[in-house]
Scaffold this motif. Structure first.
Motif, PDB file in Angstrom:
ATOM      1  N   LEU A 242      48.950  40.781   0.203  1.00 52.41           N
ATOM      2  CA  LEU A 242      48.259  39.489   0.138  1.00 52.41           C
ATOM      3  C   LEU A 242      46.747  39.639   0.310  1.00 52.41           C
ATOM      4  O   LEU A 242      45.977  38.926  -0.325  1.00 52.41           O
ATOM      5  CB  LEU A 242      48.815  38.560   1.224  1.00 52.41           C
TER       6      LEU A 242
ATOM      7  N   PHE B 294      44.386  39.623  -2.583  1.00 54.23           N
ATOM      8  CA  PHE B 294      44.359  38.329  -3.275  1.00 54.23           C
ATOM      9  C   PHE B 294      43.489  37.320  -2.525  1.00 54.23           C
ATOM     10  O   PHE B 294      42.747  36.560  -3.133  1.00 54.23           O
ATOM     11  CB  PHE B 294      45.775  37.785  -3.454  1.00 54.23           C
ATOM     12  N   ILE B 295      43.603  37.314  -1.197  1.00 55.03           N
ATOM     13  CA  ILE B 295      42.755  36.411  -0.414  1.00 55.03           C
ATOM     14  C   ILE B 295      41.298  36.779  -0.655  1.00 55.03           C
ATOM     15  O   ILE B 295      40.436  35.914  -0.859  1.00 55.03           O
ATOM     16  CB  ILE B 295      43.121  36.491   1.081  1.00 55.03           C
TER      17      ILE B 295
ATOM     18  N   MET C  94      39.950  38.199  -3.351  1.00 50.76           N
ATOM     19  CA  MET C  94      39.522  37.727  -4.675  1.00 50.76           C
ATOM     20  C   MET C  94      39.306  36.227  -4.667  1.00 50.76           C
ATOM     21  O   MET C  94      38.350  35.725  -5.255  1.00 50.76           O
ATOM     22  CB  MET C  94      40.608  38.042  -5.709  1.00 50.76           C
TER      23      MET C  94
END
Lengths: 233, 238
Positions: B168, B171-172, B174
Motif C-alpha cells: 500500500l 500507492f499512498i 503516489m
C-alpha cells in the motif's frame, strides 16, 4: 443433466456461481441492499443541508460527498458478505466443496462489486438531482471512474471483511482496517470526478485513472493470493 | 512419546529476565548525551534558530519508525506466513509497537517544527499525509492483533495485513504527490554533499546511533516480554 460430482473445477465458472449465490440471497432478503441504498440517499440529503450553495459551488463539493458515501455504503455491504457464511457454519461447507480458495475470493468480490455498483447507480442520479449538477456526456467518464474505483475497493474490502469476520470486534474493525487502504482509491476518484464534472476532458484525469488501474491490478492479485491465509486450516 | 515430553519439546524455554535491562540503560544514556551535545555544543540554525535542533530527534525517528520498523513488520509477517515460526510473529509485533512510538514522535516533533518554520502545526502536504496514514496503518495493525484471542489466528491475520501494508505504501506515496509539496527535500541522504555544517552532521551521526540503539533495545525488551507471555500462556494451557 450433468453430473455435478465429477465436473472439472473451473475458476471463472466457480466464481460466478458463488457470486450468483450471494446475490440471490441478497435479492431474496434485500436486507443489506435496502439499508445501503437508504443510507446513501439519506446521507446525500443530510449533506445537502451542511452546505452553503452561495459559498461553495456544487461541482466542487459533490465529488467528495459522493465518494465518502460510496465508502460507507460499501462497507455496509462488505460486512454482510462474510456474515452470511457464518450462519450454520456455511463457510466450512463452501471450503469443503471442490472450489479453489481463490475462486471463493473472486466470487465474493464479484458479488460485492455488483452490490456497490448497484448502490452507486442509484446514488449518482440522486447526487445530480439534489446538488443541481449539469447532466451531460461527462457522466460516462464518472461512470468509468466508478468502475475502476469500485474494483479496487471490493478487492481490498472483501479481503478485510474476511479478516474482520474472524475477530472479536468484527464489524467495528472493518472500517479501521480497510480505510487506510481506500486512500489511493478515494483520493484519485474524487479528484477525477471533480475535474470531469467541471467539464474537463478525460485526457486530463489520466494520472488519476492510471493510479486507480494500477491499484486494481496489484490489489486484486495480492488479495486473491492472501485470501487463503485468512481461512482456518 | 508421552504427553509430558511432547509438551516439554514444544514449550518455549522459560528464561528469567534480568531486573535491569542494561542495553536500554545504555541507550537512554546515549540519547541523553545527544540531547546535551545538540543543545550545548552544536550551533543553532541561522534561519530557524533553536527549533532546528528537533532535527536530531525527528529525522532518526522517521528513518527508524517509518522505514526500519515498518519493513521489519512486513517482512517478518511475510516470512511467518511461509515458515510459521512464532518467533517471527513476535518480531513483527515488537517492531510494530516500537515503530508506533517512533512514528508518534515523528508526528509530534514535525508538528512543532512546522509551527516554527511554516507557521502552522499541520498542513496537508504529501510527506505529512503519508506519515499520518502510515501511523494509522500501524495503529490498525495493533488493534487487529488486540482483537484476536487465538494466537495462531492472530499471527496469521496480522501477517496478511503487514504484507499488504507494504504494497500500500507506494500507492499512498503516489496519491499524495498529486498534491504539491512543502516539506524540505532530504538533507542528509542527498547524492551530493549534505547541506549541513560539520558540527551539525556529526551531532546527527551521534543522534542516529543513539536512537538506533534505543530502538533496538526497545524491540529486544518487547520481544523478550512477548516470549515470556507466550511461554506463560502455554503453561496455563498445559
Amino acid at each position: 443433466m450433468s453430473n455435478l460430482a465429477f465436473r472439472e473445477p473451473s475458476f471463472i465458472a466457480d466464481a460466478i456461481r458463488i457470486a450468483r449465490k450471494d446475490l440471490l440471497i441478497e435479492f431474496r432478503s434485500r436486507s443489506g441492499f435496502l439499508s445501503a441504498v437508504v443510507f446513501a440517499l439519506l446521507s446525500l440529503a443530510i449533506f445537502r443541508f451542511s452546505w452553503d450553495p452561495t459559498a461553495v459551488r456544487s461541482t466542487l463539493l459533490a465529488p467528495g460527498i459522493l465518494w465518502v458515501i460510496f465508502t460507507f455504503a460499501g462497507l455496509l455491504g462488505l460486512n454482510r458478505s462474510f456474515n452470511v457464511e457464518q450462519v450454520d457454519r456455511a463457510m466450512d461447507a463452501l471450503l469443503a466443496s471442490p472450489v479453489s480458495r481463490e475462486a471463493v475470493f473472486a466470487g465474493k468480490a464479484l458479488g460485492n462489486f455488483v452490490f456497490v455498483m448497484a448502490v452507486q447507480l442509484l446514488a449518482l442520479p440522486t447526487l445530480a438531482l439534489f446538488f443541481g449538477l449539469p447532466v451531460g456526456p461527462e457522466w460516462w467518464g464518472v461512470l468509468a471512474v466508478a468502475l475502476l474505483a469500485g474494483a479496487g475497493f471490493v478487492a481490498v474490502g472483501t479481503l478485510f471483511a474476511a479478516v474482520a469476520s474472524n475477530t472479536r470486534l468484527a464489524e467495528m474493525l472493518l472500517p479501521m482496517l480497510a480505510l487506510p487502504f481506500f486512500v489511493p482509491v478515494l483520493i484519485p476518484a474524487a479528484q477525477a470526478t471533480s475535474s470531469l464534472l467541471a467539464g474537463r476532458p478525460i485526457s486530463e484525469v489520466l494520472p488519476e485513472l492510471k493510479i486507480l488501474g494500477a491499484f486494481d491490478i496489484v490489489f486484486m492479485a495480492a488479495c486473491a493470493l492472501a485470501f487463503p491465509f485468512t481461512l482456518e486450516e | 512419546m508421552t504427553t509430558a515430553s511432547a509438551l516439554d519439546a514444544r514449550a518455549t524455554p522459560v528464561r528469567r529476565l534480568p531486573p535491569v535491562d542494561w542495553l536500554l540503560v545504555l541507550s537512554a544514556l546515549a540519547v541523553a548525551g545527544v540531547v546535551a551535545r545538540a543543545t550545548l555544543y552544536t550551533p543553532a540554525d541561522a534561519m530557524l534558530g533553536a527549533v532546528q535542533r528537533l532535527f536530531y530527534v525527528h529525522v532518526p525517528s522517521a528513518i527508524l519508525g517509518m522505514y526500519v520498523a515498518c519493513s521489519v513488520m512486513a517482512i517478518a509477517g511475510g516470512l511467518y506466513l511461509w515458515i510459521k515460526d512464532d518467533r517471527l510473529d513476535r518480531i513483527a509485533e515488537s517492531a510494530a509497537e516500537v515503530g508506533f512510538v517512533f512514528l508518534t514522535v515523528v508526528l509530534v516533533t514535525g508538528s512543532i517544527w512546522g509551527k516554527a518554520s511554516w507557521g502552522t502545526y499541520w498542513a496537508w502536504e504529501p510527506r505529512l499525509t503519508s506519515a499520518l496514514f502510515l501511523w494509522f496503518l500501524v495503529l490498525s495493525y495493533l488493534v487487529l492483533r488486540d482483537a484476536i484471542e487465538n494466537r495462531e489466528a492472530r499471527a496469521r491475520l496480522s501477517a496478511v495485513l503487514g504484507v499488504l501494508a507494504l504494497l500500500l505504501v507506494p500507492f499512498i506515496h503516489m496519491t499524495v504527490y498529486l498534491f504539491r509539496g512543502l516539506h524540505p527535500e532530504p538533507i542528509v541522504l542527498k547524492p551530493e554533499k549534505p547541506a549541513m555544517s560539520p558540527e551539525m552532521l556529526s551531532t546527527f551521526g551521534f543522534a542516529m546511533l543513539a536512537f538506533g540503539l534505543l530502538f533496538f533495545a526497545m524491540i529486544r525488551l518487547r520481544y523478550q516480554w512477548a516470549t515470556a507471555r507466550d511461554a506463560r500462556a502455554e503453561l496455563e494451557q498445559a
